[in-house]
Design a protein around this motif. Sequence first.
Motif, short mmCIF file in Angstrom:
data_model
loop_
_atom_site.label_atom_id
_atom_site.label_comp_id
_atom_site.label_asym_id
_atom_site.label_seq_id
_atom_site.Cartn_x
_atom_site.Cartn_y
_atom_site.Cartn_z
N LEU A 1 0.83 -1.20 0.00
CA LEU A 1 0.00 0.00 0.00
C LEU A 1 0.87 1.25 0.00
CD1 LEU A 1 -2.56 -0.96 2.83
CD2 LEU A 1 -2.80 -1.34 0.35
N ASN B 1 -3.06 -1.15 -9.94
CA ASN B 1 -3.88 -1.31 -8.75
C ASN B 1 -4.79 -2.52 -8.90
OD1 ASN B 1 -2.86 0.88 -7.34
ND2 ASN B 1 -4.43 2.30 -8.06
N ARG C 1 -12.69 -2.78 -2.66
CA ARG C 1 -12.85 -2.84 -1.21
C ARG C 1 -12.49 -1.51 -0.56
NH1 ARG C 1 -15.98 -3.95 2.61
NH2 ARG C 1 -14.97 -4.15 4.61
N PHE C 2 -11.43 -0.88 -1.05
CA PHE C 2 -11.01 0.41 -0.51
C PHE C 2 -12.12 1.45 -0.70
CE2 PHE C 2 -8.66 4.49 -1.30
CZ PHE C 2 -8.26 4.70 0.02
N ARG C 3 -12.73 1.47 -1.87
CA ARG C 3 -13.82 2.42 -2.12
C ARG C 3 -14.96 2.19 -1.14
NH1 ARG C 3 -13.99 1.68 -8.62
NH2 ARG C 3 -12.55 3.35 -9.22
N SER D 1 -7.00 6.66 6.00
CA SER D 1 -7.29 5.74 4.91
C SER D 1 -6.40 4.49 4.99
CB SER D 1 -7.08 6.43 3.56
OG SER D 1 -7.91 7.56 3.43
N LEU E 1 -7.82 0.68 5.86
CA LEU E 1 -7.66 -0.42 4.92
C LEU E 1 -6.79 -1.52 5.51
CD1 LEU E 1 -8.12 -1.68 2.18
CD2 LEU E 1 -6.23 -0.32 1.27
#
Length: 353
Positions: A99, A245, A252-254, A335, A339
Amino acid sequence: MIRTDMDALSVSEATGWPFASRVRSTNQEGQPVGVMHACGHDTHMAAWVATLRRLALARPDWSGTLVMIAQPAEELGRGAGMMLDAGLFRRFSKPDVVLAFHNSAALPAGVIGVTEGYALANVDSVDIRVKGKGGHGAYPHTTLDPIVLGARIVLALQTLVSREINPLEPAVVTVGSFTAGTKRNVIPDEALLQLTVRSYKPKIRQQLLEGMARIARGEAIASGVPEDRPPEGTITKESTPATYNTPELVQRFRELMVSRVGKDRILAVDPAMAGEDFGRYRLSDPSIRSLIFFVGGVPAEQWQQHSSTGASLPSLHSAEWGPDYETVIETASDSLTTLALDLFNRPAPASRS
């Protein structure tokens, strides 16, 4: 693994802030230069430290191995490769997920931008050395003029993207420097073209590089240069691979960030032709899932003026780039922490063939 880059640029800061960098150094050519974090890597480091602290405080709530790396030489496109060559994934755990984030000079402060799939480009820095035969400018017929040959190569290279690459595939070939000669009436022995070449897919990258070599060689032969003295093409050490990406990780991040900050603060952004050596970590092992996202840093007042009047904004690498660092750091660390905690507490996806 969570990565931050930490190098600065040879730019003299002009933000006017009381804590603006006054550091002086020398560049690779030995010239005196100012130094500042004109790409915002200082916000990256601060958010990285904040993420580490938050995950340490939350240690009873997650299970797994966390690797935090501070990477040098991102601006040269070398740092990730240097760390991998030094045994990063042999000496420490090879991660399942890598990440990172980058501050953005094109988004309002606190807005998160993310791209699914290819996010940043292959960047190849290419030098083409054109060989000729020098002589007196009044007697060009006794020479093989490398300046004329170089100009023909520059023009022919423009057909690579316009006539050989599928129009639906992004690609850029730019000649950024053309140097030759020392005096008006002297035809030199050689010329040097310096190019940046950008793409996403490995096949397109290969097509561009092979096409450049073919064009340079063909134009040289057409100009009368002996076939045993073709132009020399060299890919410099500043080349970086495309950054990809992982789609399911992006999705999932969104979901996580929409529930945390609202849908208005998480945007799908277009891929960029900029380069970033973060892509090397996944390239070293395609089973690794990868995500780099962007956090807007344009201060609210600047963004409002830009939106209402069209006033230009300082870009990354500008001496005037001064992000809303508190918002960038807070948003990015929240963020990354959110995550990471979700990944640690979620079963790993089924292995892919």
